[in-house]
Motif scaffolding. Sequence first.
Motif, PDB file in Angstrom:
ATOM      1  N   THR A   1       0.518  -1.236  -0.097  1.00  0.00           N
ATOM      2  CA  THR A   1      -0.018  -0.006  -0.158  1.00  0.00           C
ATOM      3  C   THR A   1       0.856   1.340  -0.128  1.00  0.00           C
ATOM      4  O   THR A   1       1.965   1.526   0.653  1.00  0.00           O
ATOM      5  CB  THR A   1      -0.803   0.002   1.479  1.00  0.00           C
ATOM      6  N   VAL A   2       0.512   2.028  -0.748  1.00  0.00           N
ATOM      7  CA  VAL A   2       1.053   3.378  -0.957  1.00  0.00           C
ATOM      8  C   VAL A   2       0.132   4.646  -0.657  1.00  0.00           C
ATOM      9  O   VAL A   2      -0.885   4.750  -0.831  1.00  0.00           O
ATOM     10  CB  VAL A   2       1.953   3.730  -2.355  1.00  0.00           C
ATOM     11  N   GLU A   3       0.659   5.460   0.484  1.00  0.00           N
ATOM     12  CA  GLU A   3       0.047   6.709   0.668  1.00  0.00           C
ATOM     13  C   GLU A   3       0.319   7.534  -0.039  1.00  0.00           C
ATOM     14  O   GLU A   3       1.566   7.977  -0.397  1.00  0.00           O
ATOM     15  CB  GLU A   3       0.097   7.028   2.203  1.00  0.00           C
ATOM     16  N   LEU A   4      -0.740   8.451  -0.751  1.00  0.00           N
ATOM     17  CA  LEU A   4      -0.646   9.644  -1.650  1.00  0.00           C
ATOM     18  C   LEU A   4      -0.570  10.771  -0.905  1.00  0.00           C
ATOM     19  O   LEU A   4      -1.769  11.103  -0.330  1.00  0.00           O
ATOM     20  CB  LEU A   4      -1.525   9.268  -2.650  1.00  0.00           C
ATOM     21  N   TRP A   5       0.326  11.665  -0.921  1.00  0.00           N
ATOM     22  CA  TRP A   5       0.460  13.032  -0.093  1.00  0.00           C
ATOM     23  C   TRP A   5       0.751  13.947  -1.166  1.00  0.00           C
ATOM     24  O   TRP A   5       1.506  13.829  -2.144  1.00  0.00           O
ATOM     25  CB  TRP A   5       1.617  13.042   0.803  1.00  0.00           C
ATOM     26  N   ALA A   6       0.208  15.239  -1.102  1.00  0.00           N
ATOM     27  CA  ALA A   6       0.187  16.102  -1.878  1.00  0.00           C
ATOM     28  C   ALA A   6      -0.286  17.719  -1.289  1.00  0.00           C
ATOM     29  O   ALA A   6      -0.797  17.780  -0.433  1.00  0.00           O
ATOM     30  CB  ALA A   6      -0.830  16.188  -3.245  1.00  0.00           C
TER      31      ALA A   6
ATOM     32  N   ARG B   1       4.346   7.306   0.022  1.00  0.00           N
ATOM     33  CA  ARG B   1       4.954   7.006   0.956  1.00  0.00           C
ATOM     34  C   ARG B   1       4.412   5.732   1.606  1.00  0.00           C
ATOM     35  O   ARG B   1       3.245   5.402   1.214  1.00  0.00           O
ATOM     36  CB  ARG B   1       4.906   7.922   2.344  1.00  0.00           C
ATOM     37  N   ARG B   2       5.323   4.833   2.016  1.00  0.00           N
ATOM     38  CA  ARG B   2       4.882   3.764   2.821  1.00  0.00           C
ATOM     39  C   ARG B   2       4.228   3.966   4.059  1.00  0.00           C
ATOM     40  O   ARG B   2       5.002   4.631   4.809  1.00  0.00           O
ATOM     41  CB  ARG B   2       6.044   2.736   2.931  1.00  0.00           C
ATOM     42  N   PRO B   3       3.257   3.510   4.493  1.00  0.00           N
ATOM     43  CA  PRO B   3       2.524   3.773   5.596  1.00  0.00           C
ATOM     44  C   PRO B   3       3.030   3.463   6.941  1.00  0.00           C
ATOM     45  O   PRO B   3       3.076   4.081   7.905  1.00  0.00           O
ATOM     46  CB  PRO B   3       1.283   2.821   5.375  1.00  0.00           C
ATOM     47  N   ASP B   4       3.949   2.285   6.952  1.00  0.00           N
ATOM     48  CA  ASP B   4       4.653   1.822   8.098  1.00  0.00           C
ATOM     49  C   ASP B   4       5.902   2.487   8.496  1.00  0.00           C
ATOM     50  O   ASP B   4       5.959   2.952   9.774  1.00  0.00           O
ATOM     51  CB  ASP B   4       4.933   0.293   8.299  1.00  0.00           C
TER      52      ASP B   4
END
Length: 268
Positions: free
Chosen positions: A210-215, A241-244
Amino acid sequence: MIDIWRETVSVRYGSVDRSDRLTLDSVFSFFQEAAISHAASLGVGRDAMASAGQGWILSRLSLFIERRPAYGETIQVNTWPRRWEKLFALRDYEIRDAADKPVIRGRGGWLVLDIEKRRPLRVQAIMDAMPANDGIDAFPAGPAGLSTREHLAKQKERAALYSDIDYYGHANNARYIQWIQDATDMDVLTSADQIRLDINYLSEVLPGETVELWAAPLQEPGETTADYPRSTGPGFAYEGRRPDSGQAVFRAELRTGREFLPENNGHR
């Protein structure tokens, strides 16, 4: 040995958005397919590299879109190698319209990966045997090295699923662009006439991850150079980003505007 690879294609229905014009991820797909075909013709394609336990991995790419070709247009996709820089094998890209005008230009930095160890190898020996194409430039500078931005906000999460994974067993470079598009206001992308995108691929994303998308919006306008004007429309910074761990797996910056880019005085 073919110095410059050329493919003539049509803009298909699946390559446009509701504005009826070419999408960013489709540009990346055109670039990728042309590069793969050219590498094979030069003897360093997927199968030849795999026999040596190696593979080509896109690490960075910068592009300018001056005009987005519309559905049904016939376009020519051109690509050529541009020597090497440190660990990067440089490759230029260009899309020309039916009037032979360059409407999209880019430059990528590719790595040669040891498939078993998942580590980059030196590219000098390979690139020294390739056409140098000195003075034939689609892009005024190498792909940008992007640093982390402050004040990013989490937009969504995205799992790497079946349709994201390519031959090398990780998320394909064009899928990251789809993730960026989906984290951007639809009206911004649909209405954009000119676009600049810079992306750095920092860590591979494996199946099921899973990848977190930040903007966040970019507060400053785009860089002005002698070759390209300042962007005038909205701009955004992105980070996956990696969540962990919070480790960045990619960084990107997208800028839009309505100023036309100058004629390319290099390749014809």
